[in-house]
Scaffold this motif. Structure first.
Motif, PDB file in Angstrom:
ATOM      1  N   LYS A 158       0.140  15.664 -19.794  1.00  0.00           N
ATOM      2  CA  LYS A 158       0.902  15.323 -21.004  1.00  0.00           C
ATOM      3  C   LYS A 158       2.406  15.332 -20.742  1.00  0.00           C
ATOM      4  O   LYS A 158       3.148  14.495 -21.248  1.00  0.00           O
ATOM      5  N   VAL A 159       2.847  16.334 -19.960  1.00  0.00           N
ATOM      6  CA  VAL A 159       4.264  16.467 -19.611  1.00  0.00           C
ATOM      7  C   VAL A 159       4.366  16.643 -18.102  1.00  0.00           C
ATOM      8  O   VAL A 159       3.375  16.871 -17.410  1.00  0.00           O
ATOM      9  N   CYS A 160       5.587  16.550 -17.591  1.00  0.00           N
ATOM     10  CA  CYS A 160       5.814  16.572 -16.151  1.00  0.00           C
ATOM     11  C   CYS A 160       5.216  17.811 -15.476  1.00  0.00           C
ATOM     12  O   CYS A 160       4.555  17.707 -14.440  1.00  0.00           O
ATOM     13  N   LYS A 161       5.413  18.984 -16.046  1.00  0.00           N
ATOM     14  CA  LYS A 161       4.962  20.214 -15.393  1.00  0.00           C
ATOM     15  C   LYS A 161       3.446  20.300 -15.271  1.00  0.00           C
ATOM     16  O   LYS A 161       2.927  21.089 -14.471  1.00  0.00           O
ATOM     17  N   ASP A 162       2.716  19.480 -16.034  1.00  0.00           N
ATOM     18  CA  ASP A 162       1.249  19.471 -15.938  1.00  0.00           C
ATOM     19  C   ASP A 162       0.767  18.967 -14.579  1.00  0.00           C
ATOM     20  O   ASP A 162      -0.401  19.149 -14.216  1.00  0.00           O
ATOM     21  N   MET A 163       1.664  18.329 -13.817  1.00  0.00           N
ATOM     22  CA  MET A 163       1.291  17.791 -12.511  1.00  0.00           C
ATOM     23  C   MET A 163       1.541  18.780 -11.375  1.00  0.00           C
ATOM     24  O   MET A 163       1.220  18.488 -10.218  1.00  0.00           O
ATOM     25  N   GLU A 164       2.081  19.936 -11.685  1.00  0.00           N
ATOM     26  CA  GLU A 164       2.413  20.903 -10.641  1.00  0.00           C
ATOM     27  C   GLU A 164       1.180  21.266  -9.819  1.00  0.00           C
ATOM     28  O   GLU A 164       0.148  21.679 -10.358  1.00  0.00           O
ATOM     29  N   GLY A 165       1.270  21.096  -8.484  1.00  0.00           N
ATOM     30  CA  GLY A 165       0.171  21.429  -7.588  1.00  0.00           C
ATOM     31  C   GLY A 165      -0.938  20.401  -7.533  1.00  0.00           C
ATOM     32  O   GLY A 165      -1.906  20.570  -6.774  1.00  0.00           O
ATOM     33  N   LEU A 166      -0.828  19.329  -8.277  1.00  0.00           N
ATOM     34  CA  LEU A 166      -1.866  18.304  -8.328  1.00  0.00           C
ATOM     35  C   LEU A 166      -1.944  17.557  -6.994  1.00  0.00           C
ATOM     36  O   LEU A 166      -0.941  17.093  -6.471  1.00  0.00           O
ATOM     37  N   LYS A 167      -3.148  17.449  -6.435  1.00  0.00           N
ATOM     38  CA  LYS A 167      -3.345  16.673  -5.197  1.00  0.00           C
ATOM     39  C   LYS A 167      -3.526  15.204  -5.587  1.00  0.00           C
ATOM     40  O   LYS A 167      -4.566  14.820  -6.105  1.00  0.00           O
ATOM     41  N   THR A 203     -11.010  14.618  -1.644  1.00  0.00           N
ATOM     42  CA  THR A 203      -9.851  14.725  -0.753  1.00  0.00           C
ATOM     43  C   THR A 203      -8.575  14.804  -1.585  1.00  0.00           C
ATOM     44  O   THR A 203      -7.644  15.548  -1.266  1.00  0.00           O
ATOM     45  N   VAL A 204      -8.539  14.022  -2.649  1.00  0.00           N
ATOM     46  CA  VAL A 204      -7.475  14.112  -3.650  1.00  0.00           C
ATOM     47  C   VAL A 204      -8.135  14.134  -5.024  1.00  0.00           C
ATOM     48  O   VAL A 204      -9.289  13.732  -5.179  1.00  0.00           O
ATOM     49  N   GLU A 205      -7.401  14.613  -6.019  1.00  0.00           N
ATOM     50  CA  GLU A 205      -7.973  14.712  -7.359  1.00  0.00           C
ATOM     51  C   GLU A 205      -7.321  13.756  -8.348  1.00  0.00           C
ATOM     52  O   GLU A 205      -7.681  13.737  -9.531  1.00  0.00           O
ATOM     53  N   VAL A 222     -14.878   7.474 -10.872  1.00  0.00           N
ATOM     54  CA  VAL A 222     -14.714   8.790 -10.252  1.00  0.00           C
ATOM     55  C   VAL A 222     -13.531   9.571 -10.837  1.00  0.00           C
ATOM     56  O   VAL A 222     -13.091  10.562 -10.261  1.00  0.00           O
ATOM     57  N   GLN A 223     -13.000   9.121 -11.971  1.00  0.00           N
ATOM     58  CA  GLN A 223     -11.910   9.807 -12.654  1.00  0.00           C
ATOM     59  C   GLN A 223     -12.223   9.868 -14.150  1.00  0.00           C
ATOM     60  O   GLN A 223     -12.725   8.899 -14.718  1.00  0.00           O
ATOM     61  N   LYS A 224     -11.896  10.985 -14.775  1.00  0.00           N
ATOM     62  CA  LYS A 224     -12.214  11.170 -16.190  1.00  0.00           C
ATOM     63  C   LYS A 224     -11.036  10.869 -17.108  1.00  0.00           C
ATOM     64  O   LYS A 224     -11.228  10.553 -18.287  1.00  0.00           O
ATOM     65  N   ASN A 225      -9.830  11.015 -16.587  1.00  0.00           N
ATOM     66  CA  ASN A 225      -8.643  10.936 -17.435  1.00  0.00           C
ATOM     67  C   ASN A 225      -7.658   9.873 -16.954  1.00  0.00           C
ATOM     68  O   ASN A 225      -7.432   9.722 -15.755  1.00  0.00           O
ATOM     69  N   ILE A 226      -7.074   9.158 -17.918  1.00  0.00           N
ATOM     70  CA  ILE A 226      -5.977   8.239 -17.627  1.00  0.00           C
ATOM     71  C   ILE A 226      -4.790   8.655 -18.488  1.00  0.00           C
ATOM     72  O   ILE A 226      -4.854   8.597 -19.717  1.00  0.00           O
ATOM     73  N   SER A 227      -3.732   9.102 -17.829  1.00  0.00           N
ATOM     74  CA  SER A 227      -2.516   9.493 -18.526  1.00  0.00           C
ATOM     75  C   SER A 227      -1.531   8.334 -18.417  1.00  0.00           C
ATOM     76  O   SER A 227      -1.179   7.911 -17.313  1.00  0.00           O
ATOM     77  N   LEU A 228      -1.076   7.826 -19.547  1.00  0.00           N
ATOM     78  CA  LEU A 228      -0.226   6.629 -19.565  1.00  0.00           C
ATOM     79  C   LEU A 228       1.222   6.993 -19.246  1.00  0.00           C
ATOM     80  O   LEU A 228       2.119   6.884 -20.083  1.00  0.00           O
ATOM     81  N   THR A 229       1.429   7.422 -18.003  1.00  0.00           N
ATOM     82  CA  THR A 229       2.759   7.849 -17.564  1.00  0.00           C
ATOM     83  C   THR A 229       3.738   6.674 -17.493  1.00  0.00           C
ATOM     84  O   THR A 229       4.941   6.864 -17.660  1.00  0.00           O
ATOM     85  N   GLY A 230       3.256   5.479 -17.214  1.00  0.00           N
ATOM     86  CA  GLY A 230       4.115   4.289 -17.198  1.00  0.00           C
ATOM     87  C   GLY A 230       5.366   4.457 -16.367  1.00  0.00           C
ATOM     88  O   GLY A 230       6.431   3.940 -16.705  1.00  0.00           O
ATOM     89  N   HIS A 231       5.249   5.146 -15.238  1.00  0.00           N
ATOM     90  CA  HIS A 231       6.441   5.539 -14.476  1.00  0.00           C
ATOM     91  C   HIS A 231       7.079   4.407 -13.685  1.00  0.00           C
ATOM     92  O   HIS A 231       8.268   4.459 -13.397  1.00  0.00           O
ATOM     93  N   ILE A 232       6.294   3.402 -13.323  1.00  0.00           N
ATOM     94  CA  ILE A 232       6.862   2.254 -12.610  1.00  0.00           C
ATOM     95  C   ILE A 232       6.299   0.969 -13.193  1.00  0.00           C
ATOM     96  O   ILE A 232       5.084   0.818 -13.308  1.00  0.00           O
ATOM     97  N   VAL A 233       7.181   0.065 -13.595  1.00  0.00           N
ATOM     98  CA  VAL A 233       6.770  -1.288 -13.985  1.00  0.00           C
ATOM     99  C   VAL A 233       6.731  -2.066 -12.670  1.00  0.00           C
ATOM    100  O   VAL A 233       7.741  -2.533 -12.163  1.00  0.00           O
ATOM    101  N   ASP A 234       5.534  -2.143 -12.118  1.00  0.00           N
ATOM    102  CA  ASP A 234       5.354  -2.593 -10.737  1.00  0.00           C
ATOM    103  C   ASP A 234       5.406  -4.105 -10.606  1.00  0.00           C
ATOM    104  O   ASP A 234       5.129  -4.843 -11.559  1.00  0.00           O
ATOM    105  N   HIS A 235       5.759  -4.540  -9.417  1.00  0.00           N
ATOM    106  CA  HIS A 235       5.869  -5.972  -9.183  1.00  0.00           C
ATOM    107  C   HIS A 235       5.637  -6.278  -7.708  1.00  0.00           C
ATOM    108  O   HIS A 235       5.728  -5.397  -6.850  1.00  0.00           O
ATOM    109  N   LEU A 236       5.322  -7.511  -7.422  1.00  0.00           N
ATOM    110  CA  LEU A 236       5.056  -7.962  -6.060  1.00  0.00           C
ATOM    111  C   LEU A 236       5.927  -9.169  -5.755  1.00  0.00           C
ATOM    112  O   LEU A 236       6.107 -10.041  -6.609  1.00  0.00           O
ATOM    113  N   ASN A 237       6.422  -9.221  -4.542  1.00  0.00           N
ATOM    114  CA  ASN A 237       7.203 -10.371  -4.109  1.00  0.00           C
ATOM    115  C   ASN A 237       6.368 -11.293  -3.233  1.00  0.00           C
ATOM    116  O   ASN A 237       5.552 -10.830  -2.432  1.00  0.00           O
ATOM    117  N   THR A 238       6.557 -12.580  -3.394  1.00  0.00           N
ATOM    118  CA  THR A 238       5.996 -13.549  -2.475  1.00  0.00           C
ATOM    119  C   THR A 238       7.058 -13.802  -1.417  1.00  0.00           C
ATOM    120  O   THR A 238       8.163 -14.240  -1.739  1.00  0.00           O
TER     121      THR A 238
END
Length: 324
Positions: A158-167, A203-205, A222-238
């Motif tokens: 939910k918040v940044c600190k929830d990721m502490e120690g996350l593999k 190997t990772v969680e 193989v994953q139960k949760n999707i957190s909509l962090t939206g941290h990068i609006v990703d893009h690809l270059n040709t």
């Protein structure tokens, strides 16, 4: 006899000219994405369209799903001549020209429309020109790949600190590492093609990718949760290799650019349409899809991850943020 000789020479020159006009150059276009994804289907369309518009002078074979190597291999292949055109993220081009990687600094883009506006801006021209000056490779177009979110096996974020120690699996690219590391996660680089198995065997969680990639790679199995962090609006270059780009006539450069830009627009539209539906689709599959406190994530990144650590320039970040 003189007339006959002249006639024969003229015929030979005509045949040679005809053969040259119809000479075909075969090019390799490669990427790491699945054959069902728009980055492949629209590349195939572009290859066929270029063949049509150049009257068959160029035959482009498109290789999906890492058939010619992982993303790092493909970027190296532009130098080595093993590949001629690739689809790749700016984070990889940043290995040659660090400044262009600022587009992957977390939360730099507000949303996909901001990204598209950036691709039509002066700062985009500056950064792509800088990459070309450094490498000789030419970026013809940029496609919206999707907004990256975080999936986890058991932990809810939910918040940044929830990721502490996350593999968490994160590509071994500085900009991708910024948000997880700012939040105290333990990052592990694993090839994209191997992520499903790594999640499955523990190997990772966790991992982070756009909803479309989560769907295409079936990470939801193989994953139960999707957190909509939206941290990068990703893009690809040709990206077209230096040797190919410099060998094109001005007319052919225009054809390649116009077709590849159109392919990027087609891909972007498909991605946006798919993303609009996927959150509800994942909920229907029984996954927990949750909003997060994005302001908290952004605050932690800005405080803990300096631009200078990655070779980015604050002026570029400010110019992109100012794009309307």
């Amino acid at each position: 006899m003189k007339l006959t000789l002249k006639t024969l020479m003229g015929a030979a020159m005509l045949l040679a000219g005809t053969a040259a006009a119809h000479a075909q150059t075969t090019l390799k276009w490669a990427h790491v994405y699945e054959a069902t994804e728009p980055f492949h289907t629209e590349s195939v369309w572009a290859a066929e369209e270029i063949a049509k518009r150049t009257e068959g002078r160029y035959k482009i074979d498109v290789f999906p799903a890492s058939q010619l190597g992982k993303e790092n291999d493909l970027n190296q292949g532009l130098k080595m001549g093993t590949v001629d055109i690739i689809i790749s993220g700016s984070s990889f081009q940043a290995r040659e020209f660090p400044r262009i990687g600022v587009t992957y600094y977390p939360y730099i883009f507000r949303d996909p429309s901001h990204l598209i506006a950036y691709t039509k801006s002066d700062i985009y021209k500056t950064l792509t020109a800088g990459y070309e000056e450094k490498t000789g490779n030419h970026i013809t177009a940029t496609t919206y790949y999707g907004t990256r979110h975080t999936t986890t096996s058991d932990r809810q974020i939910k918040v940044c600190k929830d990721m502490e120690g996350l593999k968490i699996r994160v590509p071994d690219v500085p900009a991708y590492l910024a948000m997880p590391r700012a939040c105290g996660a333990n990052t592990t680089p694993i090839a994209f093609a191997e992520v499903y198995l790594a999640l499955q065997n523990g190997t990772v969680e966790a991992q982070e990718n756009p909803l479309t990639a989560i769907d295409a790679k079936k990470f939801y199995e193989v994953q139960k949760n999707i957190s909509l962090t939206g941290h990068i609006v990703d893009h690809l270059n040709t990206v077209v290799s230096k040797s190919v780009w410099q060998g094109l006539s001005d007319a052919d450069k225009q054809i390649f650019t116009e077709v590849m830009m159109e392919a990027a627009e087609r891909s972007t539209k498909i991605v946006e349409e798919r993303e609009a539906k996927l959150a509800d689709n994942f909920r229907a599959k029984g996954l927990n899809v949750a909003e997060v406190d994005k302001a908290d994530f952004e605050k932690n990144v800005l405080e803990k991850i300096p631009f200078e650590d990655f070779g980015y320039e604050k002026a570029d970040w400010e110019a992109i943020r100012a794009v309307q």
